[in-house]
Design an enzyme around this catalytic site. Structure first.
Site, short mmCIF file in Angstrom:
data_model
loop_
_atom_site.label_atom_id
_atom_site.label_comp_id
_atom_site.label_asym_id
_atom_site.label_seq_id
_atom_site.Cartn_x
_atom_site.Cartn_y
_atom_site.Cartn_z
CE1 TYR A 125 10.47 -1.27 7.92
CE2 TYR A 125 11.40 -3.21 6.29
CZ TYR A 125 11.40 -2.41 6.81
OH TYR A 125 12.78 -1.25 6.63
CD1 TRP A 131 9.88 -3.98 2.78
CD2 TRP A 131 9.83 -3.80 0.78
NE1 TRP A 131 11.10 -3.52 2.57
CE2 TRP A 131 11.36 -3.68 1.28
CE3 TRP A 131 9.45 -4.32 -0.68
CZ2 TRP A 131 12.01 -2.25 0.46
CZ3 TRP A 131 10.82 -3.63 -1.30
CH2 TRP A 131 12.09 -3.11 -1.33
#
Length: 802
Positions: free
Chosen positions: A115, A117
């Site tokens: 992901y 982030w």
């Protein structure tokens, strides 16, 4: 360019903004906001405490059972101790297992879980690094879209031709401040979210724009069960709608406009298609139910007179209709986005300065930001040879139901049989729903490999954990999508323990697997930075927009201010001015209030026009008998998702040692709960402990427990009890619809009670897991010995399965 930070201060940036780091007291670090930032993020206060926390992964570690018995499904993941090993040994194990799975099961059996982030850096971007590596390895099963926007990213192309226009080119805040007289904010404009954006924001402008709205007397109709979804300041009329019923209110507002002749028929005829279909639905043609204010009042809890009065106010002035991302992160989440667009279209103000439609103001720091929108340097990728994929919120389905078919955007696909999960960046035990089900899913693969700086729950559910650096421990450069600066991210501290950056880890694996030179292209990380910067600078210079300095000057200065973009712009302005010359990329070239394409899919959970579809879990619904409260699991104010949960800001907000849950005093009184009490929140999927905060700023019947507290399941308790307060033990692992397969983690029906079970279980996630010494038994399955048999997939009769 001149240095803007004090001496001995290392510049850097993050998803919560640019800042500087310098040596602090007792060997720590001190964090200084960027001098140009008018509203620095409160999250900066969590950086120093999280950097060298006891939960840092110090050395490579292997789950004891995997090390002793070799790869295979295991329910011991998340419960068994780890054995620390040397880096070379760990890399040998990972490379051998990747090779085994590729040879025996094919590349589609590798899930490249990541992901975006992990870091704001453009080079050390974990998702890009992992996907580049796995693509060169021969491919992998990947994921599409995001938990935040999984529904809208699929829906919006059917309505307006593409999603990026709405999400990235929203009307600017200066335009809104100057021209708008009324903002109808479904889901509000939550101030806590505007400090975060992918890649960072050097100058956080939204708080200042909200203050400007207040100074100009712009009115805001806040439609949300949470008063804190709009900061104090602007003149606010609060509509405390029942959660998950915004669509009913939108339809009733549109019905009032049409019934009273307040809609703009000329705009509808010129710029939209499908209005007559929608109007027929509003008048009850298909089902005999008129979607008027009286009908909606019984559903959403807002008086019919207030609904009609709001519709008239909207038609009488320049009005912006905005819908937060949170509303589409729910069952049938397509509908509020579609209905909000239809409401704005009926007003006829789309494309006018200060009017029309917005999606995401207050959901991210760059929505409406007038900064430039430039392509920044990035690590090049190669096409993934494997065509299998999942919508990202269907990870548990993927692992539990290999071979099953699923619908997505009008087509039908099949889940491959995943034998190895390779995760770098992100924490699915934060993002995902029904964590008890996710634990069962993570028990099924042969091997789970995780790169992590911290012992998160994802790391604790892995077989091999590789310690990686944080952004402060390596060199990079970063900037956000509408950022004003490109920031040189200097290495501020030495790596903690034996941590290596993801690129170094993957380069070593690529060497072992035979494509090391292709992966690195013969460059060190610093050489990559110089190369990517030089390519970008040449491209920007050739465009005539600006001439960036040489890399050495940029690096020495610590930043370069990007060329300014326009401060005022309006979404769909060119389209409105001439729909024939500037058509949208829809089949009709216009805004599709009814979509023949979607209708032809025949999806009962997403009809061809905005519709009221009653969620299974809502206040007063059939399922609310045993669990009468509606939980809102929204984004936290004290961390980014689960990042910085070990930092000072997040820790200071804990109550009774756990995550804080907000509830209305009336709901607390009926349960004998006082401020600060330890409470148990539960439903059939699980339970969690939290500290009670009583406030009248939540609607009665609603409780708010933000996401991001590190999952801390009490051993031996099923369904799971999280001692720390992670709400995703309670949320349902269902798709928004068969159109998008988006995340529904925003809402869940629950019950809440004062803890009465004696001494509560301790919070254990702030210390590392258990470790054992090597026992001398074989460290992997001997050659020729097959892996353990696959665990059975979850039976199709599982009531939690979609």
């Amino acid at each position: 360019m001149t240095a803007v930070l004090p001496p001995r201060t290392s510049p850097t940036t993050s998803h919560w903004g640019a800042f500087g780091v310098r040596p602090g007291a007792r060997g720590g670090v001190e964090v200084l906001p960027h001098p140009a930032d008018p509203s620095p993020s409160p999250l900066l206060g969590g950086v120093a405490g999280a950097l060298d926390h006891p939960t840092r992964v110090r050395r490579p570690a292997v789950r004891q059972g995997w090390l002793e018995h070799g790869p295979g499904p295991s329910t011991a993941r998340g419960a068994e101790p780890f054995v620390e090993v040397e880096w070379e040994h760990a890399l040998d194990l990972v490379a051998a297992e990747l090779d085994r799975v590729r040879r025996e099961h094919g590349n589609q059996a590798v899930f490249g879980g990541s992901y975006g982030w992990a870091s704001a850096g453009r080079f050390h971007h974990a998702q890009s690094q992992l996907h580049r590596f796995l693509g060169q390895f021969g491919g992998y099963t990947g994921s599409r879209n995001s938990y935040s926007l999984g529904t809208s990213l699929v829906l919006l192309p059917h309505l307006v031709g593409d999603a990026e226009t709405v999400l990235r080119a929203a009307s600017s805040w200066p335009t809104i401040t100057r021209h708008t007289r009324l903002i109808v904010a479904f889901g509000g404009v939550p101030a806590k979210n505007v400090y975060v954006t992918p890649g960072g924001v050097t100058r956080h402008g939204t708080p200042g724009h909200l203050a400007a709205l207040a100074a100009r007397g712009v009115e805001v109709a806040l439609v949300s069960p949470l008063r804190d979804d709009l900061p104090d300041g602007p003149a606010t009329d609060w509509f405390p709608v029942a959660p998950a019923t915004d669509t009913a209110l939108m339809l009733a507002l549109t019905h009032t406009l049409v019934a009273e002749g307040l809609h703009d028929r000329a705009f509808l005829d010129a710029c939209t298609t499908g209005f007559d279909t929608l109007a027929d639905y509003l008048h009850g043609g298909p089902d005999g139910v008129v979607k008027d204010a009286d009908w909606a009042a019984a559903i959403c809890g807002i008086e019919a007179g207030r609904i009609r009065a709001l519709a008239r106010r909207m038609a009488a002035t320049r009005t912006l209709v905005t819908v937060t991302w949170s509303l589409q992160r729910a069952r049938y989440g397509e509908q509020p986005v579609w209905a909000g667009l239809a409401l704005a279209a009926a007003l006829g103000q789309i494309g006018l300065p200060g009017g029309g439609f917005g999606h995401g103001y207050g959901s991210m720091g760059d929505v409406g930001d007038p900064g430039p929108q430039l392509r920044l340097p990035f690590l090049p990728q190669e096409p993934n040879p494997v065509r299998d994929f999942i919508p990202c919120a269907r990870i548990a389905d993927l692992l539990l139901h290999p071979g099953e078919a699923f619908d997505y955007d009008g087509a039908r696909y099949t889940y491959p049989d995943i034998r190895l999960v390779h995760w770098a960046g992100g924490n699915p035990f934060h993002h995902h729903q029904d964590l008890g089900r996710l634990r069962r899913a993570f028990a099924r693969p042969d091997t789970v490999i995780v790169h992590e700086p911290h012992w998160t729950s994802t790391a604790r559910h892995a077989d091999i954990v590789l310690p990686v650096t944080t952004a402060l421990e390596r060199e990079d450069f970063g900037g956000g999508r509408r950022d004003t600066h490109l920031i040189a991210m200097h290495r501020a501290v030495d790596p903690v323990g034996e941590a290596r950056d993801d690129h170094a880890v993957l380069a070593a694996l690529a060497d072992r697997l035979g494509f090391g030179e292709r992966f690195t292209e013969g460059r060190t990380p610093r050489q990559w930075l110089e190369h990517l910067y030089a390519e970008w600078a040449a491209e920007l210079t050739a465009s005539g927009r600006a001439q960036p300095p040489a890399f050495d000057r940029f690096w020495s200065a610590g930043e370069w201010q990007l060329p300014e973009g326009p401060s005022e712009f309006t979404l769909f302005e060119e389209f409105r001015a001439d729909p024939q010359r500037s058509p949208l990329r829809t089949p009709s070239g216009r805004i599709e209030l009814a979509s023949a394409t979607v209708a032809a899919m025949g999806l009962p959970d997403c009809p061809g026009h905005p519709s009221w579809l009653e969620p299974e879990e809502r206040l007063g619904g059939p399922a609310a008998g045993r669990h009468p409260l509606l939980l809102i699991a929204n984004q936290p104010a004290t961390r980014l998702h689960s990042q910085l949960d070990t930092g000072a800001v997040s820790l200071a907000a804990k109550v009774a040692g756990r995550e804080a849950v907000q509830l209305h005093p009336d709901d607390a009184a009926g349960r004998g709960i006082a401020e600060g009490d330890l409470v148990r929140i539960f439903n059939d999927r699980g339970a969690c402990l939290a500290g009670a905060v009583l406030t009248e700023r939540v609607r009665p019947g609603v409780v708010r427990l933000p996401t991001g507290a590190w999952f801390d399941p009490v051993p031996g308790v099923e369904p799971p009890l999280c001692a720390h307060g992670n709400p995703n033990v309670l949320t349902a692992d269902l798709p928004s619809s068969r159109l998008s397969q988006g995340c529904v983690g925003q809402h869940a029906l629950v019950q809440l009670e004062r803890w009465s079970g004696g001494e509560p279980p301790p919070v254990t996630v702030r210390t590392p897991p258990a470790f054992v010494r090597r026992t001398g038994v074989p460290t992997a399955a001997p050659a020729g010995v097959p892996a353990a048999p696959a665990a059975p997939a979850e039976p199709p009769t599982d009531p939690k399965a979609p």
